[in-house]
Write a protein that holds these residues in place. Structure first.
Motif, PDB file in Angstrom:
ATOM      1  N   ASP A  93      34.029  50.790  32.169  1.00 37.85           N
ATOM      2  CA  ASP A  93      34.161  49.758  30.510  1.00 37.85           C
ATOM      3  C   ASP A  93      35.118  49.323  30.418  1.00 37.85           C
ATOM      4  O   ASP A  93      35.639  48.622  30.199  1.00 37.85           O
ATOM      5  N   LEU A 139      35.963  52.561  23.238  1.00 32.23           N
ATOM      6  CA  LEU A 139      35.316  53.506  24.175  1.00 32.23           C
ATOM      7  C   LEU A 139      36.614  55.279  24.535  1.00 32.23           C
ATOM      8  O   LEU A 139      35.539  55.514  24.899  1.00 32.23           O
ATOM      9  N   LEU A 148      31.443  54.918  31.277  1.00 35.13           N
ATOM     10  CA  LEU A 148      32.508  54.393  30.190  1.00 35.13           C
ATOM     11  C   LEU A 148      33.673  54.327  31.055  1.00 35.13           C
ATOM     12  O   LEU A 148      34.551  53.383  30.067  1.00 35.13           O
TER      13      LEU A 148
END
Length: 135
Positions: free
Chosen positions: A93, A109, A90
């Motif tokens: 990202d 996110l 995460l």
């Protein structure tokens, strides 16, 4: 020995299954088989990283995507250190979305990261380990 520790630490008492985002074998190795130390590492992870999540949210509001990327990079590294592969992914990202200046994706996110942090806090509370938070 490791299997006994894993069986004791695995739990179904949380909304998010801790087994899916913590590599307990890796954390067990890092903690050299010491369950209390492993739990302490998780507590320190939350204490150290929750402020980064908060800073990233503030940076998004200020459109400071470079700062979002920097804080995401820090979360990515510390999550790798404890075997939190899902959080690491995460954060990776998040770092990428910040470099691309994608505000909506960044907020999504960050929300997911906050959920994982709260799940770790809940897990530690079940295990009797207090965790300070910035809340």
């Amino acid at each position: 020995m490791a299997a006994d520790w894993q069986n004791r630490i695995y739990t179904d008492r949380l909304p998010i299954d801790m087994n899916t985002f913590i590599d307990w074998n890796y954390l067990h190795q890092v903690a050299q088989g010491d369950e209390a130390f492993a739990l302490e590492l998780l507590a320190l992870f939350v204490e150290d990283n929750q402020p980064y999540v908060d800073r990233a949210k503030q940076a998004v509001n200020e459109q400071d995507f470079a700062r979002v990327a920097q804080t995401a990079h820090k979360i990515k590294g510390s999550s790798a250190n404890i075997g939190a592969a899902t959080i690491q992914s995460l954060a990776e990202d998040l770092e990428q979305q910040a470099l691309n200046e994608q505000s909506e994706e960044i907020m999504s996110l960050l929300s997911q990261l906050e959920d994982f942090m709260r799940s770790i806090q809940s897990f530690l509370g079940v295990e009797g380990i207090p965790v300070s938070s910035s809340d």
